[in-house]
Design an enzyme around this catalytic site. Structure first.
Site, PDB file in Angstrom:
ATOM      1  CG  HIS A 184      25.603  63.400 -12.426  1.00  0.00           C
ATOM      2  ND1 HIS A 184      24.579  63.005 -13.262  1.00  0.00           N
ATOM      3  CD2 HIS A 184      25.438  64.736 -12.241  1.00  0.00           C
ATOM      4  CE1 HIS A 184      23.841  64.056 -13.581  1.00  0.00           C
ATOM      5  NE2 HIS A 184      24.333  65.120 -12.973  1.00  0.00           N
TER       6      HIS A 184
HETATM    7 CA    CA Z   1      28.836  65.051  -7.290  1.00  0.00          CA
END
Ligand code: CA
Ligand code: VJV
Ligand code: ZN
Length: 393
Positions: A184
């Site tokens: 992320h």
């Molecule tokens: Ca990513």
């Protein structure tokens, strides 16, 4: 035989720093800056340098880094010395200053130089775009998306992406940030949480308890408040193990297509972390070089100034394949690259068979069980569509 030449009226710039590539995180640390040297060798062996403007990037200055990072943090980063005996994996000091010196973010020789060179390449790339000297600018040494304002995280110390986007924002009203690293893009998301001038979208493996950094759920869309213009401008596409090229491309094209239509960015910044490829030492996906590259090709078709960053990537031979293929896509020679291997290349036939193009037929890595259902992917598209109802360019 003519070799690769510059496409007319279309400029790609390539920003690298050979000094940066010589740094070491430690013998068995997964992050290996020499993967950049390997990538560049492959790119140059194909003669692609003749189709681009090639720059040795400079180091970013303290003032440039301070456009995002706190001076307390920069001062410390600039003065800490490597530990004579590195801390072992088990015995971590729980109160590390700025999270520096643990096993993820070790202190190593020349750390500050390494960080400022990574950011320098990203900034040079951004400046080529804003001055219209480049249509696509490539900084494979950048893409360190986890670094925070005053904290190192996940192999990242300086957030070159944030620094480069801040530069783009001096001239561009709206920037779209896309992150295809398997992790992320939390640092970039957080940095732009409260502005509607940057939309961030990250595709990543999501398992809050077992996969770093644990953030980026589908409904994490920025601080929800009436007063915050940044709400609805952080999008996340949380995925499970084993996603394939076909599923990824379907999600990417649908979601990014909708965003471009609604948000109307004037520039795109794409983090191309290669740890989303199959066979990556830390990754979990089944993406092939083509599937990863399809994201670059899609962004290129948007016909907007495009900044390409590197990022993760822990199986160096695959990192080099992906970034070489994506450089070829940027330049527009991907379909004819094998014909253009310069005739003086030693072992030309072996080169043709062992490196880039075979991977376009051959499968990378042991295939993983695909744990992404079609139903869940449709739910994600649905959620993004709903978020975009709140977005007006
Ligand atoms: Ca990513
Ligand atoms: O999962 C974590 C954090 C821990 C604490 C530290 N131990 C070593 C691992 C678990 C909770 N960190 C992740 C960080 C991933 C960063 C990815 C960066 C990027 O690709 O997104 C952008 C450049 C993690 N996963 C795997 C490791 N750390 C790891 C670190 C090592 C290691 C093996 C694995 C550090 C040193 C050594 N081996 C020798
Ligand atoms: Zn990663």
């Amino acid at each position: 035989e003519s070799g690769i030449t510059k496409p007319k009226g279309y400029n790609v710039s390539f920003h690298c720093n050979p000094e940066m590539e010589k740094h070491h995180f430690g013998m068995t640390h997964p992050m290996k800056p020499w993967r950049l040297t390997l990538s560049k060798s492959l790119i140059y062996s194909y003669g692609m340098s003749f189709a681009m403007d090639n720059y040795i990037s400079r180091a970013a200055t303290y003032e440039e880094l301070a456009t995002f990072h706190s001076t307390d943090y920069l001062d410390f980063l600039g003065t800490v010395l490597p530990e004579p005996v590195p801390r072992d994996l088990e015995n971590q000091n729980p109160d590390l200053k700025f999270n520096l010196g643990g096993s993820d973010c070790p202190l190593f020789d020349g750390l500050y130089d390494y960080c400022s060179m990574s950011a320098g390449g990203a900034l040079d790339a951004a400046r080529k775009l804003v001055s219209h000297q480049s249509d696509i600018a490539i900084a494979w040494g950048g893409g360190l998306h986890h670094a925070h304002k005053a904290e190192a995280s996940g192999f990242c110390y300086i957030n070159d992406i944030v620094v480069a986007i801040l530069e783009l924002l001096r001239y561009h009203p709206r920037v779209l940030y896309i992150d295809i690293d398997v992790h992320h893009g939390d640092g970039v998301e957080e940095a732009f949480f409260s502005t509607d001038r940057v939309m961030t979208v990250s595709f990543h493996k999501y398992d809050p308890n077992n996969f770093f950094p644990g953030t980026g759920a589908l409904d994490d869309n920025g601080p929800k408040s009436e007063q915050n213009p940044g709400s609805h401008h952080a999008l996340n596409v949380p995925l499970n193990d084993g996603i394939t090229d076909e599923q990824y491309a379907m999600l990417f094209d649908t979601i990014i297509g909708q965003i471009v239509e609604k948000f109307r960015p004037t520039a795109i910044a794409l983090q191309c972390g290669a740890d989303s490829l199959a066979g990556d030492r830390l990754g979990r996906f089944n993406l092939q070089v083509q599937g990863h590259g399809a994201c670059v090709a899609f962004c290129k078709r948007m016909n907007l100034p495009l900044l390409l960053f590197g990022g993760g990537g822990y199986t160096p031979r695959n990192v080099a394949r992906a970034w070489a293929y994506e450089t070829a896509l940027a330049v527009g020679v991907d379909d004819k690259i094998n014909d253009y291997i310069p005739s003086h290349t030693p072992w030309r036939d072996q080169f043709r068979h062992d490196t880039l193009f075979p991977t376009l037929e051959q499968i990378l890595g042991e295939p993983r069980v695909n744990r992404n259902t079609q139903k869940r992917l449709q739910e994600m598209i649905q959620h993004v569509t709903e978020q975009l109802r709140f977005v007006q360019a």
